[in-house]
Design a protein around this motif. Structure first.
Motif: not given
Length: 281
Positions: A230-235, A241-246
């Motif tokens: 899970r990416r949020d766990f890795l963050v 890194h958190r993905k920048a909002k497009a």
């Protein structure tokens, strides 16, 4: 801060070593707070002992770094961190004031390279303080100054820093570290290591402490990358890194309506009819 672990043929660079305490602090905090992360790591050998070792190595390196505080999922851990964070600044000031005039040698020992911290880093600063106060109490390395050390502790007891208060804080540190309560044998080892708390001031020993912390962090950071999907766990662990909002692309403005003028109606060019002749009757 890069999330990759840089190593050259001779070992980690000075820059990488300088970043390790902050990275390890974030990793330990997330692993302690988040039960799901901890469960995933535990399947690969991340025991309470490994978690405690990480905190001990961070403590010895004593280069405090602070990542962004993560959302607290384990309420007990979150409360313990918040309480230690609120406790350290005013009480560090109180303890320092009590020792500075009456027990200057003990003040220098207790506050050597030690200041109050913010957020999860407060766990490390309070643990350092407690270890040094325990050293004043019964560390074999301070046998020669035992009488003066005990006098300093008596002064602090009058200020509310009693043995009972120190025991309460130690339990908070254990909870905030997500490690549970250490047994008496572990406590004795921590007291015996009090001299190492001051040894980090020496630059070469500081580098060695950072290398040991880096080795621990590298093993478990790479393990986490392998098992945590899970990416949020890795963050939260500081490994992504958190993905920048497009940003929404502006839509092209509709061209203004160009209304073609309609052709003007042709002029009526019909010839007028001849006027009726006048009535001659």
């Amino acid at each position: 801060m890069s999330t990759e672990i840089e190593i050259d043929s001779e070992g980690p660079s000075r820059q990488v070593l300088a970043e390790v305490p902050g990275r390890a602090l974030r990793f330990l905090t997330a692993a302690g707070k988040n039960r799901q992360i901890r469960a995933l790591l535990r399947e690969r050998g991340y025991t309470d002992e490994e978690h405690r070792e990480g905190w001990d190595l961070l403590h010895r390196a004593s280069g405090f770094g602070t990542g962004e505080p993560d959302e607290v999922e384990d309420a007990e851990v979150g409360r313990a961190i918040a309480e230690l964070d609120a406790w350290d600044e005013p009480h560090f000031r109180l303890i320092r004031a009590a020792l500075q005039r009456r027990h200057p040698a003990q003040e220098r020992f207790v506050f050597d390279n030690l200041t109050a911290q913010v957020g999860p880093a407060a766990v490390v600063s309070v643990k350092t303080l407690l270890d040094r106060l325990d050293a004043l109490d019964k560390s074999p390395a301070r046998k020669a100054t035992r009488k003066d050390d005990h006098a300093a502790l008596e002064t602090l007891a009058k200020r509310g820093i009693t043995k009972e208060e120190r025991s309460r804080l130690r339990q908070l540190v254990d909870v905030a570290s997500g490690a549970g309560t250490a047994d008496e044998e572990d406590d004795e080892e921590a007291i015996g290591d009090a001299a190492a708390v001051r040894a980090v001031v020496d630059s070469e020993e500081h580098v060695e402490a950072l290398r040991a912390l880096h080795a621990w962090y590298r093993e478990w950071a790479e393990t986490a990358r392998a098992v945590v999907k899970r990416r949020d766990f890795l963050v939260r662990l500081g490994l992504a890194h958190r993905k920048a909002k497009a940003k929404a692309k502006p839509t092209a403005a509709a061209p203004p309506d160009v209304v073609k003028p309609t052709a003007a109606a042709p002029l009526d060019v019909t010839k007028p009819t001849a006027a009726a002749p006048p009535d001659l009757f």
